[in-house]
Design an enzyme around this catalytic site. Structure first.
Site, PDB file in Angstrom:
ATOM      1  CD  GLU A  73      14.892  52.728  -7.724  1.00 13.59           C
ATOM      2  OE1 GLU A  73      14.661  52.186  -6.621  1.00 13.59           O
ATOM      3  OE2 GLU A  73      15.629  53.747  -7.861  1.00 13.59           O
ATOM      4  CG  PHE A 135       8.320  54.640   4.702  1.00  9.49           C
ATOM      5  CD1 PHE A 135       9.277  55.638   4.850  1.00  9.49           C
ATOM      6  CD2 PHE A 135       8.731  53.391   4.255  1.00  9.49           C
ATOM      7  CE1 PHE A 135      10.617  55.395   4.563  1.00  9.49           C
ATOM      8  CE2 PHE A 135      10.067  53.136   3.958  1.00  9.49           C
ATOM      9  CZ  PHE A 135      11.010  54.147   4.117  1.00  9.49           C
ATOM     10  CD  GLN A 136      10.606  53.511   0.411  1.00 10.85           C
ATOM     11  OE1 GLN A 136      10.147  52.387   0.225  1.00 10.85           O
ATOM     12  NE2 GLN A 136      11.899  53.786   0.291  1.00 10.85           N
ATOM     13  CE  LYS A 185       4.791  44.481   1.801  1.00 15.67           C
ATOM     14  NZ  LYS A 185       5.766  44.996   2.800  1.00 15.67           N
ATOM     15  CG  MET A 504      24.759  69.551 -28.642  1.00 16.62           C
ATOM     16  SD  MET A 504      25.273  69.544 -30.381  1.00 16.62           S
ATOM     17  CE  MET A 504      24.943  67.838 -30.813  1.00 16.62           C
TER      18      MET A 504
END
Length: 613
Positions: A73, A135-136, A185, A504
């Site tokens: 993501e 959940f999540q 949802k 760097m």
């Protein structure tokens, strides 16, 4: 809602699910690609995109709103950012709840730091479950609040339509930025009336926008600027990313060319002025060209346009542009005026309109300056302190790689980068003739940005050659997106400048920590990038480790029609020069072994550790 005088939306009055409303609004906002990864809490909206595409095919049979699936993501967020940077439109990222949403925190903050307009749509657990550690579940509004321009948590399905439409408004207006819309949802599944219009009330925000839009330069304002310019013999324009965001590049070019004023740009402003123009000084700042930095030291009137005097440019503010008798500042954001450097004249508002107004006012006054001496001085600076490196070295120099590509692309390619030495080499040695060809993570300096940003840019500008210049450490952060390139058969060209470590970091440790390579000497170096690229489906995957092969392979690489991967084994000791170290002013610039420095300044041996970063 107050009835609108505009034509009624074809779906006005229909009953749609929340998910269908989101997708219809994306279409209404001109979204032609969505980047995202699915999951339980966002599945209703993913299904709505599928049904929308099934019903709205393009003439060639392709999806009207393709949904591009990354490996992670975070990459979806950077793809949306790359799309926005390369197109000027709002990029869209769509992810699920919990880890899907938290994985987008970095690209959201990156976009906020660089003023990039994206809308991130997150799924969320059902409204009744919020706060239950379901959940999540993650508190996205709390997490994203400090990182984004604005965050919405939609708990009332009736407000979803106005919220999404308002999210796009906020993202693209004023100083652009990322907006996050968190949608439970059950809100996605709810059936609600679709109005086809309407936004949330934001009286304060819109009042500020109207005020900024209303602000215009008066004759007195123009006279004040004209007086400062008339007194100047060595004016210099310092242009930043705000010129690009404000679509003011054309106005800036017209103003600068009309009066013969040299231009230098920030890292984020690259491309707002054609780098091949003789009066372009390329980038200034910590790793800017020596001649740009010396020109800043020498100018007597600094004109800042869409720039914010950040620490990588202004360094020591009291010593920045030390000979400037006056500084002017044009910007869209009032908070930037006098924030770092006190200015003598400023204008808050649209920069394109202001620059055009100043040009017409000066023309009407018959202003015809003679900057012949200043132009000669600029030409001498560019010749005397030009970028250079060890061209006789048997090891492949990274600068030579970019020069080789640049000879073919001639300032017309879209170039994305990761973050590190390769980023600065690309900024220094590539040409950019037009805006929106240069894509890099500026203020955040996010490693792993380059490859997904290039993917987004390829969707934004499908007719352009798109090249990701990356480092072996930076590309590892989102290496999975190599497969995204081949899955969608995108002709993105990926270059890895491999110096087997965090170049760097090593350069800073060498200069400021007595060559104590803490951790950087144990950096990852086992990966065979060519085998990795081949495993991900690249038909062109080539490694160059001999100098004499470079130009030939680069030509084949750029000419290859599909996805192409090129690894170049570069000199591990190559550094980024010039360099203005932390706590240093431009007259203390370190130019390395191959770029001259002004004789009056001895090299600086030590830097206070408190000044680092």
């Amino acid at each position: 809602m107050t009835p609108s005088k505009k034509p009624t939306h074809p779906l006005s009055g229909s009953s749609l699910s929340g998910a269908e409303i989101v997708v219809q609004l994306l279409a209404d906002e001109g979204t032609d690609v969505v980047f995202g990864y699915s999951g339980g809490a966002i599945l209703p909206t993913y299904d709505a995109i599928f049904r929308f595409n099934r019903e709205h095919k393009r003439a060639d049979g392709s999806d009207r709103m393709p949904l591009i699936v990354p490996a992670n993501e975070q990459a979806a967020g950077f793809m949306a950012a790359g799309y926005a940077r390369a197109s000027g439109k709002v990029g869209v990222c769509m992810v699920t709840s919990g880890p899907g949403a938290t994985n987008t925190v970095t690209p959201v903050r990156d976009c906020m730091a660089d003023s990039i307009p994206i809308v991130v749509i997150c799924g969320q657990v059902p409204t009744a479950a919020i706060g239950s550690d379901g959940f999540q579940e993650a508190p996205i509004s709390s997490i994203m609040g400090p990182c984004a321009k604005h965050v919405f948590l939609v708990t009332d399905p009736a407000k979803l339509e106005a919220t999404v439409r308002t999210a796009f408004e906020i993202a693209r207006t004023g100083r652009p930025g990322p907006v996050v819309v968190d949608i439970p949802k059950d809100v996605q599944n709810a059936a609600v009336a679709f109005y086809g219009e309407g936004r949330l009330p934001m009286p304060g925000y819109r009042a500020r926008l109207r005020e900024t839009e209303r602000l215009q330069l008066s004759d007195a304002d123009c006279d004040g600027f004209a007086e400062l310019l008339a007194q100047s013999r060595r004016p210099l324009i310092y242009a930043g990313g705000g010129v690009l965001h404000g679509e003011a590049s054309e106005a800036l070019r017209g103003f600068a060319q009309r009066f013969g004023i040299p231009v230098t740009t920030t890292l984020m402003g690259i491309g707002c002025y054609d780098t091949t123009e003789p009066h372009c000084l390329h980038m200034l700042g910590m790793h800017g060209t020596a001649y740009a930095n010396y020109a800043v030291d020498d100018c007597d009137f600094l004109i800042a346009v869409g720039a914010r005097f950040d620490d990588r440019v202004a360094g020591v503010p009291a010593k920045f542009a030390p000979r400037a008798k006056a500084i002017a500042h044009l910007d869209i954001d009032a908070s930037e005026i006098n924030k770092v450097k006190q200015v003598h004249w400023h204008h808050l508002g649209r920069m394109d309109r202001a620059l055009d107004r100043l040009r017409s006012h000066l023309d009407a006054k018959g202003f015809v300056p003679d900057y012949a001496e200043w132009h000669a001085h600029i030409a001498d600076l560019k010749a005397r302190y030009a970028l250079n490196y060890d061209r006789a070295s048997t090891a492949i120099q990274p600068y030579a790689v970019i020069e080789s590509i640049n000879r073919i692309t001639r300032g017309e390619a879209v170039v994305a980068t990761g973050v590190g030495q390769h980023q600065m080499w690309a900024a220094q040695y590539f040409d950019f003739k037009h805006p929106r060809l240069w894509l890099t993570s500026g203020s955040m300096g996010t490693m792993g940005f380059g490859l997904p940003a290039a993917i987004g840019a390829q969707f934004a500008q499908p007719g352009k050659v798109v090249i990701d210049i990356d480092g072996d450490a930076s590309i590892r952060m989102n290496l999975g997106e190599l497969e995204t390139v081949t899955t969608y058969n995108l002709p993105v060209k990926v270059v890895v400048l491999n110096n087997f470590g965090d170049g760097m970091v090593k350069q800073w440790q060498r200069l400021f920590f007595d060559s104590r390579y803490s951790a950087s000497d144990k950096s990852l170096h086992q990966k065979d990038f060519i085998k990795a690229a081949e495993a991900d489906g690249y038909k062109f995957a080539v490694r160059v480790d001999h100098k004499e092969d470079l130009d030939r392979v680069v030509a084949d690489f750029v000419a290859f029609e599909g996805p192409a991967f090129l690894e170049v084994i570069i000199d591990p000791d190559a550094g980024v020069y010039p360099m203005v170290g932390p706590g240093m002013s431009y007259d203390q610039m370190i130019t390395g072994d191959w770029i001259p420095t002004r004789d009056s300044q001895a090299p600086v041996e030590k830097v206070d550790k408190a000044d680092l970063f």
